[in-house]
Design a protein around this motif. Structure first.
Motif, PDB file in Angstrom:
ATOM      1  N   LEU A  85       8.732  15.786  -3.514  1.00 14.58           N
ATOM      2  CA  LEU A  85       9.168  14.586  -2.785  1.00 14.58           C
ATOM      3  C   LEU A  85       8.110  13.496  -2.963  1.00 14.58           C
ATOM      4  CD1 LEU A  85      10.447  16.387   0.420  1.00 14.58           C
ATOM      5  CD2 LEU A  85      11.782  15.597  -1.523  1.00 14.58           C
ATOM      6  N   THR A  86       8.513  12.383  -3.547  1.00 15.47           N
ATOM      7  CA  THR A  86       7.558  11.337  -3.926  1.00 15.47           C
ATOM      8  C   THR A  86       8.033   9.977  -3.453  1.00 15.47           C
ATOM      9  OG1 THR A  86       6.863  12.573  -5.881  1.00 15.47           O
ATOM     10  CG2 THR A  86       6.400  10.227  -5.880  1.00 15.47           C
ATOM     11  N   GLY A  87       7.113   9.213  -2.880  1.00 17.09           N
ATOM     12  CA  GLY A  87       7.379   7.835  -2.529  1.00 17.09           C
ATOM     13  C   GLY A  87       6.219   6.968  -2.962  1.00 17.09           C
ATOM     14  N   SER A  88       6.265   5.704  -2.556  1.00 17.08           N
ATOM     15  CA  SER A  88       5.158   4.782  -2.800  1.00 17.08           C
ATOM     16  C   SER A  88       4.730   4.228  -1.455  1.00 17.08           C
ATOM     17  CB  SER A  88       5.615   3.605  -3.665  1.00 17.08           C
ATOM     18  OG  SER A  88       6.002   4.053  -4.925  1.00 17.08           O
ATOM     19  N   VAL A 425       2.622   8.384  -3.142  1.00 19.07           N
ATOM     20  CA  VAL A 425       2.358   9.381  -2.104  1.00 19.07           C
ATOM     21  C   VAL A 425       3.386  10.490  -2.313  1.00 19.07           C
ATOM     22  CG1 VAL A 425       3.628   7.989  -0.378  1.00 19.07           C
ATOM     23  CG2 VAL A 425       2.127   9.850   0.382  1.00 19.07           C
ATOM     24  N   ALA A 426       2.899  11.689  -2.647  1.00 21.21           N
ATOM     25  CA  ALA A 426       3.774  12.820  -2.967  1.00 21.21           C
ATOM     26  C   ALA A 426       3.515  13.936  -1.966  1.00 21.21           C
ATOM     27  CB  ALA A 426       3.508  13.314  -4.386  1.00 21.21           C
ATOM     28  N   GLY A 437      10.732   6.995  -0.236  1.00 23.00           N
ATOM     29  CA  GLY A 437      10.980   5.561  -0.186  1.00 23.00           C
ATOM     30  C   GLY A 437       9.680   4.783  -0.291  1.00 23.00           C
ATOM     31  N   VAL A 438       9.698   3.573   0.235  1.00 23.72           N
ATOM     32  CA  VAL A 438       8.486   2.753   0.257  1.00 23.72           C
ATOM     33  C   VAL A 438       8.001   2.689   1.702  1.00 23.72           C
ATOM     34  CG1 VAL A 438       7.458   0.496  -0.205  1.00 23.72           C
ATOM     35  CG2 VAL A 438       9.228   1.398  -1.729  1.00 23.72           C
ATOM     36  N   THR A 442      -0.308   3.316   6.820  1.00 26.39           N
ATOM     37  CA  THR A 442      -0.405   3.702   8.232  1.00 26.39           C
ATOM     38  C   THR A 442       0.701   4.686   8.626  1.00 26.39           C
ATOM     39  OG1 THR A 442       0.844   1.721   8.784  1.00 26.39           O
ATOM     40  CG2 THR A 442      -1.546   1.566   8.979  1.00 26.39           C
ATOM     41  N   ASP A 443       1.829   4.687   7.884  1.00 29.50           N
ATOM     42  CA  ASP A 443       2.906   5.628   8.193  1.00 29.50           C
ATOM     43  C   ASP A 443       2.495   7.075   7.900  1.00 29.50           C
ATOM     44  OD1 ASP A 443       4.698   3.581   8.961  1.00 29.50           O
ATOM     45  OD2 ASP A 443       5.205   3.209   6.857  1.00 29.50           O
TER      46      ASP A 443
END
Ligand SMILES: [Zn+2]
Length: 457
Positions: A85-88, A425-426, A437-438, A442-443
């Motif tokens: 699972l990968t986002g930015s 961010v994976a 997602g993006v 801080t999330d």
């Protein structure tokens, strides 16, 4: 519109690939693409028993791609590429008035995931108005998790500092370095330097460099006039300084491993980048023969930290942060082999974490960076008046092809600068889907707080 190639034409195109190139492509370790079932299976609700956060400092997409091309080829995949699972996420800092600063440093960025708050460049887990915010490590410790902090930099450097200390400026690493942090000065009743706060925070496992900070003398309190390391041993820490000491460490107590006075030695070495027309002939990197004997690598530190933190009988697991720090430092130095070697060693640490998570699927593993950096893969210089204005090096990759790496955020010879683009961010494991997602840096605090079931901001 996506370009679609008819299947018959694709077969003809593949047949035209030279035999040697086709054989090389077969050798690479490329996993099958995930299908729908695999993607659905990868989405797990929390909580997690443990969280392992691995941070490549300055490891933007460019740095990952350079290391991949060099080490396993363009069609190969690194261990960090295997997380399902990968986002930015966005990484910007803020100024004292709260306006965005588009290029962050490691202190503000680490404060983002450590506390869930944006702050100014240089701040260590305090908000722009100077208030200390509880960190994910502190919240985890309070909730009964064991905690670990591992780095190839000094333990008091910005990224490891931000999860276990609160100071107004990242320079306040030891008791003799407090000029920029009057509010934390122990002689004025403050909480002390980063080194002193890491110890006072009772982090279970602290492994990295920075012996010089722990050798500085405490300025106030019962240990005044004695080194921080003595305050640590009095607080129950066992101090080790080499691989043999690390191997002998047993679980149960607290461990402080200081394996260098400053940063740990680089894994690889090679020529520095330099302005064209230098460095157009492809070269290879070599292992760093001058690494200090007995100095463990990041993957060794990660394996030992996990072994010490994982008490199988305990209901709650642990929170561990692992930083590959010198990807950033060698990007600043326009040293491609240094940078790639650190990325590859960081990837070996990722593999250690993934192997553990394979045996303990209730572990949330996150692999990310704190900010993007200088290095770019550019075209081979075409003519004397069409080439990178910065410093370059041409490397011969795993596939035998030339790869030109350019450093051009500052003038050649100057320290190169961070850049402001979003980074990967994976994740895998419970609550890993929260990185999709993006998102913003801080999330990640909320993701880890949810996975550990600790009270968020
Ligand atoms: Zn940096």
């Amino acid at each position: 519109m996506p370009i679609s190639i008819p299947r018959r034409r694709l077969t003809v195109m593949l047949a035209a690939v030279p035999l040697a190139a086709a054989a090389a492509l077969l050798l690479v370790n490329r996993p099958a693409p995930h299908n729908g079932d695999a993607a659905r299976e990868a989405v797990l609700d929390g909580p997690a028993r443990s969280v392992i956060l691995l941070v490549g400092d300055g490891m933007g997409d460019s740095e990952i791609t350079i290391a991949r091309n060099y080490a396993v080829g363009a069609a190969g995949r690194l261990a960090m590429d295997s997380l399902p699972l990968t986002g930015s996420y966005t990484t910007y800092a803020v100024d004292r008035d709260g306006r965005p600063v588009y290029v962050t440093d490691s202190a503000a960025s680490a404060t983002g995931w450590a506390t869930g708050h944006k702050t100014y460049n240089g701040a260590i887990s305090v908000t722009p108005d100077g208030r200390a915010q509880p960190t994910i490590l502190e919240l985890a410790a309070r909730a009964g998790y064991r905690t670990g902090n591992v780095t190839t930099a000094e333990l008091t450097d910005a990224t490891p500092a931000a999860i276990g200390a609160h100071v107004a400026d990242r320079s306040c690493q030891g008791p003799a370095d407090m000029a920029a942090c009057p509010g934390q000065d122990r002689t004025r009743g403050g909480a002390g330097s980063i080194a002193e706060q890491l110890i006072a925070n009772r982090v279970d496992v602290l492994l990295g460099g920075g012996g010089q900070r722990f050798n500085q003398l405490v300025q106030a309190g019962p240990f005044a006039g004695r080194p921080v390391s003595e305050e640590a041993t009095a607080a129950g820490y066992t101090l080790v300084t080499d691989a043999a000491g690390l191997a002998g460490a047993r679980s149960g107590g607290k461990l402080l491993g200081l394996f260098a006075t400053g940063n740990l030695d680089l894994a690889w070495t090679g020529p520095r980048a330099a302005p064209y027309p230098a460095n157009t002939s492809p070269v290879a990197c070599t292992p760093n023969a001058s690494r200090a004997a007995g100095q463990p690598q990041l993957s060794d530190l990660t394996a030992k930290a996990i072994a010490l933190l994982d008490a199988p009988s305990a209901k709650k697991g642990f929170f561990l942060q692992v930083e590959g720090a010198s990807i950033d430092k060698q990007d600043h130095a326009a040293n491609p082999c240094g940078q790639i070697g650190e990325t590859v060693e960081f990837d070996r640490a990722v593999k250690v974490a993934l192997d553990y998570a394979g045996r303990h699927p209730d572990t949330l593993v996150i692999v990310t960076a704190d900010h993007a950096h200088t290095s770019q893969i550019v075209e081979y210089p075409q003519t004397d008046d069409h080439h990178s204005p910065g410093a370059i090096l041409t490397l011969r990759t795993a596939e035998g092809a030339p790869m030109v790496v350019s450093y051009a955020t500052t003038l050649p010879g100057q320290s190169q600068d961070h850049t402001g683009t979003q980074v990967r961010v994976a994740a895998q494991g419970p609550d890993a889907f929260r990185v999709l997602g993006v998102t913003d840096q801080t999330d990640l605090f909320d993701t880890m707080a949810a996975a550990l079931g600790v009270t968020p901001r």
